[in-house]
Scaffold this active site. Sequence first.
Site, short mmCIF file in Angstrom:
data_model
loop_
_atom_site.label_atom_id
_atom_site.label_comp_id
_atom_site.label_asym_id
_atom_site.label_seq_id
_atom_site.Cartn_x
_atom_site.Cartn_y
_atom_site.Cartn_z
N ASP A 155 -15.23 12.12 35.13
CA ASP A 155 -14.23 11.55 36.04
C ASP A 155 -14.72 11.65 37.49
O ASP A 155 -15.28 12.67 37.90
CB ASP A 155 -12.94 12.37 35.87
CG ASP A 155 -11.74 11.75 36.54
OD1 ASP A 155 -11.39 10.61 36.16
OD2 ASP A 155 -11.13 12.39 37.42
N GLU A 213 -18.02 8.00 35.63
CA GLU A 213 -17.11 7.06 36.29
C GLU A 213 -17.54 7.01 37.76
O GLU A 213 -17.08 7.78 38.59
CB GLU A 213 -15.65 7.52 36.18
CG GLU A 213 -14.69 6.47 36.71
CD GLU A 213 -13.43 7.02 37.34
OE1 GLU A 213 -12.46 6.27 37.44
OE2 GLU A 213 -13.41 8.19 37.75
C1 NOJ Z 1 -10.05 8.42 37.40
C2 NOJ Z 1 -9.19 8.39 36.19
O1 NOJ Z 1 -9.60 7.35 35.36
C3 NOJ Z 1 -7.77 8.23 36.68
O2 NOJ Z 1 -6.88 7.96 35.63
C4 NOJ Z 1 -7.38 9.46 37.44
O3 NOJ Z 1 -6.10 9.28 37.99
C5 NOJ Z 1 -8.37 9.74 38.58
N1 NOJ Z 1 -9.72 9.59 38.17
C6 NOJ Z 1 -8.19 11.14 39.10
O4 NOJ Z 1 -8.61 12.08 38.16
#
Ligand code: NOJ
Length: 516
Positions: free
Chosen positions: A201, A262
Amino acid sequence: MPSEWWRDAVVYEIYIRSYADSDGDGVGDLEGIRTHLDHLVDLGVDALWVTPFYPSPMADHGYDVADYTDVEPTFGDLAAFDRLLAAAHDRGLRVIVDLVPNHTSSEHAWFKEAVADPSSAMRERYLFRDGRDGGALPPNNWTSVFGGPAWSRDEASGQWYLHLFDSGQPDLDWRNPDVHEAWRGILRFWLDRGADGFRIDVAHGLYKSALLADEETVARPGGPGSNVGRPQVWDQPEVTDVFRDWRRITDSYDGDRMMVGEVFILDVDRVKRYVGDDRLHQAFNFTVFRTPWGAAALRATIETALDAFDPPTWVLSNHDLTRHVTRYGGGDLGRRRGLAVTAALLALPGSPYLYQGEELGLEESDVPPERRTDPTWFRTGGKVPGRDGCRTPIPWTAAGPGHGFTTGHPWLPFGADAATCAVDTTPAVLTAYRSMLSVRRSLRGSLGNRVTWLDTADDVLAFEREGGLVCVLNTAAEDVDVMAAGDILLATAQGASASGGVVTVPSASTVWLRRR
Ligand code: NOJ
């Protein structure tokens, strides 16, 4: 499974709260996933990525983690994770665990100690700073991705702590070596349990610019609160070293473990610095979801990604994005276009990431204000609708009220298309996904990564992938005829035909041909 399985794996994202609820509390869980694995086998994916299932007060539905080495009781327990992993492996499916290293929950033991004892070593794991104007104002002008300031005041000490997301998600200070050491242990914990990989993440956000100075308040690409275009906040030079370190850990395990980041930056030249033999295996390529419907724009996006990555990932939808059927115009037209683009992506080299429900053709759900739960909605006073609409539960059966998802009250309401798109009705989109994945599987091993573009009309995207797979996507409002010889392997709409070296591709659809 071949080595480096992830290079062309089709990965299915499970948003755990909304996949399947085994115990009637209205929220999906690990046991629900285990008992619905056959859907994934029938679909033909290679791996599943499960969104966070750690203990969490759910300020951001699990992306606020209170303990990285345990399971939230609502989702099950560690034994349920072990059972899911074993059942998935029995079916030849790999399991990717979601890691959230940018921030913890404010309920994590580290943060609780940091607040209770400002002189403790735990305080240094976070970004506490004195405020401005004698402490009355936040230390800088940074805003949270979810809206509002990125700082909250710790009333006991009068200092402020940084949170790029919700105030319940304090950011870790990755300039502190203790944070690195703690995270090495977390990785090993899940690798020892048998996880096949990690989705990371906010991978581009772990470090912040050291000075924490004010940001220039210029319009950001992607709009206010956007993840992109914030040079002090994202993508600091130090961040890729974290993944070099982690790669040494994943490489020390057998079984081809992988990491996908991500990296929410739209400049692929920057994203590609995160990926390589000594760092992340993959990064999400978010450029496709932002590309409007149209052959020229899609081709430009695809070419850029193919040049940058060896090979890319392809992301059309996920739990943070408006569902692509809706982005493409909604209804039957949106479904047709969505299928057409998905077929083009599935014909390309690389690794497509699918989001639960897209295989049913689900649209973005219209969640009424009183049922909204996303922090984005609350932090912007309802100005940004938030992500609830793409997170409503999976309808397993056309019959309600729980649609086979739950015997209780679902945490979010079902979308209006729950009955018509339910799994047990075998919607046309589901049949198409099964065919695409089955043909893709049958071609595995016979295709190379080279892509040659074919000259066609402006509204048509056509390419041949090394090994003889020809893919033609027609974005025009009328059917088109394209010079291409081969046998039709698949068509996403009725009415496609091929003869005499000419293929007819219906409007808003894709055809795959095997070159003779
Ligand atoms: C990216 C995640 O996909 C999202 O759902 C989340 O709110 C944020 N990062 C913070 O962790």
